[in-house]
Design a protein around this motif. Structure first.
Motif, mmCIF file in Angstrom:
data_model
loop_
_atom_site.group_PDB
_atom_site.id
_atom_site.type_symbol
_atom_site.label_atom_id
_atom_site.label_comp_id
_atom_site.label_asym_id
_atom_site.label_seq_id
_atom_site.Cartn_x
_atom_site.Cartn_y
_atom_site.Cartn_z
ATOM 1 N N ALA A 256 0.526 4.755 4.408
ATOM 2 C CA ALA A 256 0.183 5.307 3.102
ATOM 3 C C ALA A 256 -0.676 6.554 3.266
ATOM 4 O O ALA A 256 -0.573 7.500 2.491
ATOM 5 C CB ALA A 256 -0.532 4.266 2.261
ATOM 6 N N ALA A 257 -1.501 6.585 4.306
ATOM 7 C CA ALA A 257 -2.371 7.733 4.560
ATOM 8 C C ALA A 257 -1.590 8.978 4.967
ATOM 9 O O ALA A 257 -2.115 10.092 4.915
ATOM 10 C CB ALA A 257 -3.377 7.387 5.653
ATOM 11 N N ASP A 258 -0.313 8.814 5.342
ATOM 12 C CA ASP A 258 0.526 9.952 5.734
ATOM 13 C C ASP A 258 1.102 10.687 4.538
ATOM 14 O O ASP A 258 1.965 11.549 4.694
ATOM 15 C CB ASP A 258 1.677 9.489 6.629
ATOM 16 C CG ASP A 258 1.218 9.077 7.998
ATOM 17 O OD1 ASP A 258 0.117 9.484 8.403
ATOM 18 O OD2 ASP A 258 1.965 8.348 8.665
ATOM 19 N N ASP B 289 0.817 -1.222 0.000
ATOM 20 C CA ASP B 289 0.000 0.000 0.000
ATOM 21 C C ASP B 289 0.847 1.268 0.000
ATOM 22 O O ASP B 289 0.349 2.357 0.224
ATOM 23 C CB ASP B 289 -0.962 0.002 1.186
ATOM 24 C CG ASP B 289 -0.249 0.047 2.527
ATOM 25 O OD1 ASP B 289 1.000 -0.025 2.556
ATOM 26 O OD2 ASP B 289 -0.943 0.154 3.560
ATOM 27 N N SER B 290 2.141 1.141 -0.240
ATOM 28 C CA SER B 290 3.128 2.226 -0.260
ATOM 29 C C SER B 290 3.499 2.746 1.124
ATOM 30 O O SER B 290 4.238 3.710 1.229
ATOM 31 C CB SER B 290 2.692 3.393 -1.149
ATOM 32 O OG SER B 290 2.649 2.990 -2.492
ATOM 33 N N SER B 291 2.998 2.119 2.182
ATOM 34 C CA SER B 291 3.521 2.450 3.502
ATOM 35 C C SER B 291 4.914 1.821 3.592
ATOM 36 O O SER B 291 5.248 0.909 2.833
ATOM 37 C CB SER B 291 2.605 1.916 4.599
ATOM 38 O OG SER B 291 2.533 0.511 4.556
ATOM 39 N N TRP B 292 5.740 2.321 4.484
ATOM 40 C CA TRP B 292 7.078 1.768 4.611
ATOM 41 C C TRP B 292 7.524 1.769 6.064
ATOM 42 O O TRP B 292 7.006 2.514 6.897
ATOM 43 C CB TRP B 292 8.086 2.505 3.732
ATOM 44 C CG TRP B 292 8.139 3.992 3.925
ATOM 45 C CD1 TRP B 292 7.449 4.935 3.222
ATOM 46 C CD2 TRP B 292 8.914 4.717 4.888
ATOM 47 N NE1 TRP B 292 7.743 6.187 3.683
ATOM 48 C CE2 TRP B 292 8.648 6.086 4.705
ATOM 49 C CE3 TRP B 292 9.810 4.347 5.884
ATOM 50 C CZ2 TRP B 292 9.247 7.077 5.480
ATOM 51 C CZ3 TRP B 292 10.402 5.343 6.656
ATOM 52 C CH2 TRP B 292 10.123 6.676 6.439
ATOM 53 N N THR B 293 8.501 0.896 6.360
ATOM 54 C CA THR B 293 9.026 0.747 7.709
ATOM 55 C C THR B 293 10.531 0.550 7.646
ATOM 56 O O THR B 293 11.030 -0.154 6.771
ATOM 57 C CB THR B 293 8.398 -0.480 8.408
ATOM 58 O OG1 THR B 293 6.977 -0.377 8.346
ATOM 59 C CG2 THR B 293 8.836 -0.589 9.853
ATOM 60 N N SER C 73 2.466 9.043 1.682
ATOM 61 C CA SER C 73 3.560 8.327 1.036
ATOM 62 C C SER C 73 3.072 7.442 -0.104
ATOM 63 O O SER C 73 3.702 6.463 -0.452
ATOM 64 C CB SER C 73 4.319 7.487 2.066
ATOM 65 O OG SER C 73 3.465 6.548 2.670
ATOM 66 N N SER C 74 1.956 7.786 -0.708
ATOM 67 C CA SER C 74 1.368 6.924 -1.738
ATOM 68 C C SER C 74 2.203 6.826 -3.008
ATOM 69 O O SER C 74 1.999 5.923 -3.811
ATOM 70 C CB SER C 74 -0.036 7.412 -2.095
ATOM 71 O OG SER C 74 0.021 8.721 -2.615
ATOM 72 N N SER C 75 3.150 7.723 -3.206
ATOM 73 C CA SER C 75 3.956 7.679 -4.428
ATOM 74 C C SER C 75 5.333 7.067 -4.213
ATOM 75 O O SER C 75 6.191 7.147 -5.079
ATOM 76 C CB SER C 75 4.115 9.094 -4.992
ATOM 77 O OG SER C 75 4.811 9.903 -4.067
ATOM 78 N N VAL C 76 5.568 6.410 -3.076
ATOM 79 C CA VAL C 76 6.861 5.792 -2.804
ATOM 80 C C VAL C 76 7.049 4.594 -3.719
ATOM 81 O O VAL C 76 6.145 3.786 -3.899
ATOM 82 C CB VAL C 76 6.951 5.336 -1.325
ATOM 83 C CG1 VAL C 76 8.235 4.565 -1.083
ATOM 84 C CG2 VAL C 76 6.856 6.524 -0.411
ATOM 85 N N THR C 77 8.217 4.488 -4.319
ATOM 86 C CA THR C 77 8.553 3.333 -5.149
ATOM 87 C C THR C 77 9.924 2.825 -4.754
ATOM 88 O O THR C 77 10.737 3.550 -4.195
ATOM 89 C CB THR C 77 8.566 3.684 -6.648
ATOM 90 O OG1 THR C 77 9.537 4.703 -6.875
ATOM 91 C CG2 THR C 77 7.203 4.145 -7.121
#
Length: 67
Positions: free
Chosen positions: A43-45, A25-29, A47-51
């Protein structure tokens, strides 16, 4: 600083392995070797365009103490 660079910098600073994981979902840790969260974003923060550009279907990168 981008997320992978942050994970790399943390690995160098700690002189130990740090994992950057991009979720579907493009969230990351970012976690340390013990599995403790260093930093994360939903993703709600925004960061939806992270690849993560890799040569395979990898969703994580582990950096060692040398970066």
């Amino acid at each position: 600083m981008d997320q992978a660079a942050l994970a790399r910098a943390e690995a160098v600073r700690r002189n130990s392995a740090v994992l950057f994981k991009l979720n579907t979902d493009s969230s990351w840790t970012i976690t340390n070797i013990a599995g403790n969260t260093v930093q994360s974003h939903d993703a709600a923060d925004g960061s939806s365009s992270v690849t993560l550009d890799t040569n395979a279907d990898a969703t994580s990168v582990t950096f060692n103490g040398l970066g």
